[in-house]
Design an enzyme around this catalytic site. Sequence first.
Site, PDB file in Angstrom:
ATOM      1  N   HIS A  17      35.688  41.970  37.644  1.00  0.00           N
ATOM      2  CA  HIS A  17      34.822  40.994  36.987  1.00  0.00           C
ATOM      3  C   HIS A  17      35.642  39.838  36.421  1.00  0.00           C
ATOM      4  O   HIS A  17      35.122  38.751  36.200  1.00  0.00           O
ATOM      5  CB  HIS A  17      34.033  41.661  35.847  1.00  0.00           C
ATOM      6  CG  HIS A  17      32.839  42.416  36.336  1.00  0.00           C
ATOM      7  ND1 HIS A  17      32.938  43.488  37.183  1.00  0.00           N
ATOM      8  CD2 HIS A  17      31.506  42.225  36.119  1.00  0.00           C
ATOM      9  CE1 HIS A  17      31.714  43.941  37.447  1.00  0.00           C
ATOM     10  NE2 HIS A  17      30.839  43.191  36.821  1.00  0.00           N
ATOM     11  N   SER A  18      36.915  40.109  36.159  1.00  0.00           N
ATOM     12  CA  SER A  18      37.798  39.089  35.610  1.00  0.00           C
ATOM     13  C   SER A  18      38.821  38.680  36.662  1.00  0.00           C
ATOM     14  O   SER A  18      39.539  39.532  37.213  1.00  0.00           O
ATOM     15  CB  SER A  18      38.517  39.649  34.378  1.00  0.00           C
ATOM     16  OG  SER A  18      39.744  38.979  34.193  1.00  0.00           O
TER      17      SER A  18
END
Lengths: 134, 208
Positions: A17-18
Site C-alpha cells: 500500500h506504501s
Amino acid sequence: MSDTSSEDHVAIGIVSHSKDVARGAADMVRQMVGDSVVVAFTGGNPDGGLGTDATEIGAMIEKLWRPAGVVVLVDLGGAEMNTEMAIESLPEERQGVVRIANAPIVEGAVTAGTMASTGASLAAVVEAAEELGG
Amino acid sequence: MSADWLKPAIQAVAETLIAHSEELSDLDSAIGDGDHGHNMKRGFQAVLEQIDQIAAEEPPKALQKIGMTLVGKVGGASGPLYGTLFMQAGKSWDGTPSVAAVAAAVEGGLDGVKARGKATAGEKTMIDVWEPVVAALKEASDKSGADAAAAARSAAETGLEATREMKATKGRAAYLGERSIGHLDPGARSSELIVQTLSDLVSKGVAP
C-alpha cells in the site's frame, strides 16, 4: 552461485500500500541477493496516497513476466485482491506462472529472492517464501 | 441499443455515493483505515467523467465498464471488490429488465465478490447487504418491478443494520476483533446506498 542468468530465474514482484515500503523491500532483495534476480515493485493509489492500483500492478507483472515465473509478495487484503485481478487480466497462457506467495512482504521477498537466485523452480520459490508465513 | 434510464441511474448512484463520502469515511475510521468514502468518491467521479461513453452501451456492458473504471480508480480493497461486483453483474445479466434477470445479475456480482474477498455472509462486509438483496429479488421474481425494488431496499436496510453487531473477520477491521462490534460496516453502508438509490428510481418510474 548459479551459472544461469537472471533471465532464467524466477522474478520477484512486490506490492505494498506504501510505495516506500515496496521500494524498501525491493532494495533489501537487491542488496542481499544481488542482481541475479530481477525485482520490481509498485505501491500507492492512483492519487499518490496509500493504496494499490491494479493497472500499475499489471504493468509491473508484464515487465517481470518470463517463462521461469514471477512470484508476487503483497501486504494487505486490497493488495492481494488487486494483484489477483491483475493476474487474471493477463493472457491465459501467461497466468499459470505468476503466483502470489502468502508470506510476510519483506521476509518473503528476501527468501523468495534468495531461492530464485539458485535457479529454483517457481513452486520451490513460492514454497520457501510461504514457509515463513507459519 | 442503450437504455434511456441508464444514464440517470448511473448518475444518481454516483452522486449519492459522492454526497455520502464523508459519512462513509467516518464509518471506516471507526473500524478500518478511514478512506472508504474518499476511495468511492474518486472511483465514481471517474465514472461520471465517462458517463456518456458508459451510458451509450447496453446495460450489461455498461456495468462491466463501470467495474473496470472502479478497479482502476478506487484503490484500497473496495476497488477490486466493487469492480468485481459490477463486472460480474454485467456478465451475469442477459440485459432484460425483468426482476428475475436482475436477480441473476446481482447474484453473479455477489458470487464474484465472495470469491474475490474469500468471504461469506456474517463477516461484517458488503456481502451482508447483497446476499439478502439477492434473496429478496429472487423471492419477488413474479412481482412488479416496484414491489421487487421495495423488497430489495428493505432487505438492504436490514442487512446493513445487522452488520452493527457482527465481529469483523475480513479486511482491516478484522485486526480490531471484538472492538469492531457496535459499528456499521462502511462497505455494507455504501452497498445499501446503491440499492436504496436504484430502488427509488424504480419506484419513481425512472428505471424499469
